[in-house]
Design an enzyme around this catalytic site. Structure first.
Site, PDB file in Angstrom:
ATOM      1  N   CYS A 120      49.653  44.009  39.160  1.00  0.00           N
ATOM      2  CA  CYS A 120      50.682  44.913  39.409  1.00  0.00           C
ATOM      3  C   CYS A 120      50.106  45.872  40.619  1.00  0.00           C
ATOM      4  CB  CYS A 120      51.373  45.902  38.575  1.00  0.00           C
ATOM      5  SG  CYS A 120      50.338  46.757  37.790  1.00  0.00           S
ATOM      6  N   GLY A 121      50.665  46.929  40.920  1.00  0.00           N
ATOM      7  CA  GLY A 121      50.137  47.828  42.089  1.00  0.00           C
ATOM      8  C   GLY A 121      48.860  48.432  41.865  1.00  0.00           C
ATOM      9  N   THR A 122      48.698  49.105  40.769  1.00  0.00           N
ATOM     10  CA  THR A 122      47.450  49.489  40.127  1.00  0.00           C
ATOM     11  C   THR A 122      46.537  48.570  39.275  1.00  0.00           C
ATOM     12  OG1 THR A 122      48.294  50.773  38.255  1.00  0.00           O
ATOM     13  CG2 THR A 122      48.217  52.027  40.558  1.00  0.00           C
ATOM     14  N   GLY A 123      47.455  47.846  38.543  1.00  0.00           N
ATOM     15  CA  GLY A 123      46.836  46.931  37.523  1.00  0.00           C
ATOM     16  C   GLY A 123      47.055  47.564  36.137  1.00  0.00           C
ATOM     17  N   ASP A 168      54.510  42.177  38.820  1.00  0.00           N
ATOM     18  CA  ASP A 168      55.533  42.835  39.165  1.00  0.00           C
ATOM     19  C   ASP A 168      55.912  42.643  40.855  1.00  0.00           C
ATOM     20  OD1 ASP A 168      53.987  44.698  40.341  1.00  0.00           O
ATOM     21  OD2 ASP A 168      54.746  46.429  39.143  1.00  0.00           O
ATOM     22  N   HIS A 169      56.681  43.333  41.218  1.00  0.00           N
ATOM     23  CA  HIS A 169      57.222  43.188  42.754  1.00  0.00           C
ATOM     24  C   HIS A 169      55.801  43.517  43.648  1.00  0.00           C
ATOM     25  CE1 HIS A 169      58.083  47.221  41.123  1.00  0.00           C
ATOM     26  NE2 HIS A 169      57.774  47.951  42.106  1.00  0.00           N
ATOM     27  N   GLY A 192      49.684  49.328  34.430  1.00  0.00           N
ATOM     28  CA  GLY A 192      50.681  48.924  33.844  1.00  0.00           C
ATOM     29  C   GLY A 192      50.623  47.573  32.812  1.00  0.00           C
ATOM     30  N   MET A 193      50.304  46.745  33.705  1.00  0.00           N
ATOM     31  CA  MET A 193      49.994  45.570  33.175  1.00  0.00           C
ATOM     32  C   MET A 193      49.083  45.440  32.150  1.00  0.00           C
ATOM     33  SD  MET A 193      51.866  42.763  34.346  1.00  0.00           S
ATOM     34  CE  MET A 193      52.777  42.335  35.714  1.00  0.00           C
ATOM     35  N   ARG A 214      25.607  40.429  20.913  1.00  0.00           N
ATOM     36  CA  ARG A 214      26.031  42.005  20.664  1.00  0.00           C
ATOM     37  C   ARG A 214      27.309  42.189  21.099  1.00  0.00           C
ATOM     38  NH1 ARG A 214      22.987  42.129  25.455  1.00  0.00           N
ATOM     39  NH2 ARG A 214      23.514  43.368  26.966  1.00  0.00           N
ATOM     40  N   HIS A 215      27.976  41.255  22.348  1.00  0.00           N
ATOM     41  CA  HIS A 215      29.069  41.436  22.900  1.00  0.00           C
ATOM     42  C   HIS A 215      30.289  41.026  21.661  1.00  0.00           C
ATOM     43  CE1 HIS A 215      27.430  43.160  26.407  1.00  0.00           C
ATOM     44  NE2 HIS A 215      26.755  41.991  26.753  1.00  0.00           N
ATOM     45  N   HIS A 270      30.946  40.218  29.302  1.00  0.00           N
ATOM     46  CA  HIS A 270      30.624  41.092  28.107  1.00  0.00           C
ATOM     47  C   HIS A 270      31.929  41.533  27.366  1.00  0.00           C
ATOM     48  CE1 HIS A 270      27.062  43.419  30.271  1.00  0.00           C
ATOM     49  NE2 HIS A 270      26.886  42.111  30.132  1.00  0.00           N
TER      50      HIS A 270
HETATM   51  C1  RB5 Z   1      55.183  49.750  41.198  1.00  0.00           C
HETATM   52  O1  RB5 Z   1      55.596  50.813  42.154  1.00  0.00           O
HETATM   53  C2  RB5 Z   1      53.936  50.328  40.431  1.00  0.00           C
HETATM   54  O2  RB5 Z   1      54.218  51.506  39.480  1.00  0.00           O
HETATM   55  C3  RB5 Z   1      53.327  49.359  39.537  1.00  0.00           C
HETATM   56  O3  RB5 Z   1      53.136  48.134  40.306  1.00  0.00           O
HETATM   57  C4  RB5 Z   1      51.892  49.512  38.741  1.00  0.00           C
HETATM   58  O4  RB5 Z   1      51.213  50.035  39.490  1.00  0.00           O
HETATM   59  C5  RB5 Z   1      52.101  50.155  37.600  1.00  0.00           C
HETATM   60  O5  RB5 Z   1      51.226  50.354  36.927  1.00  0.00           O
END
Ligand code: RB5
Length: 143
Positions: free
Chosen positions: A65-68, A8-9, A70-71, A132-133, A98
């Site tokens: 993505c920002g935190t990973g 994402d952005h 959402g993806m 096992r994995h 694993h």
């Molecule tokens: C975008 O602001 C942020 O919400 C997105 O990149 C991500 O972190 C969502 O999980």
């Protein structure tokens, strides 16, 4: 090997730089977007990447993505996807060894680009251990 990649952005800058890095290393890449830092919804690129991995159009996927989160959450709605979130090289190794992650997800706002390349290299070079994995990943979709 053909690698599909999306962001994402929040992950756009790292995606762009990682594509250059991967091409220099000899990997073929397919860019699923996004194409700028304009705010967008990660699901709009995550689903097309997931479908391409499921259909075998690309061998593996990488998503930022920002935190990973959402993806990872979106990608893992697809039965054929094991999307693993990694923020250290050791987690990058374990998520392949694993969990046999077929999509690597990284949190662009919480790691350096250098760390992103290190995680990516480790994940690509690590083999799934099976045994096992294998049983454990089978139970993800059939329990
Ligand atoms: C975008 O602001 C942020 O919400 C997105 O990149 C991500 O972190 C969502 O999980």
């Amino acid at each position: 090997m053909k690698i599909g990649i999306c962001s994402d952005h929040a992950g756009f800058a790292y995606k762009t730089r990682l594509i250059t890095y991967l091409r220099r290393k000899g990997y073929e890449t397919v860019d699923f977007g996004t194409d700028s830092e304009v705010s967008m919804d990660y699901s709009d690129v995550a689903h097309p990447l997931a479908l391409a991995v499921e259909k075998g159009e690309v061998d593996l996927g990488i998503a930022f993505c920002g935190t990973g989160n959402g993806m990872a959450m979106t990608l893992n709605k697809h039965k054929g996807i094991r999307a693993g979130l990694a923020w250290t090289s050791e987690i990058g190794r374990l998520v392949k060894a694993h969990n046999n992650a077929n999509v690597l997800v990284m949190p662009a706002r919480f790691i350096s680009f250098r760390m992103a390349t290190s995680i990516t290299r480790t994940w690509l070079e690590t083999e799934f251990e099976g045994g096992r994995h294998q049983r454990r990943i089978e139970k993800m979709v059939s329990w």
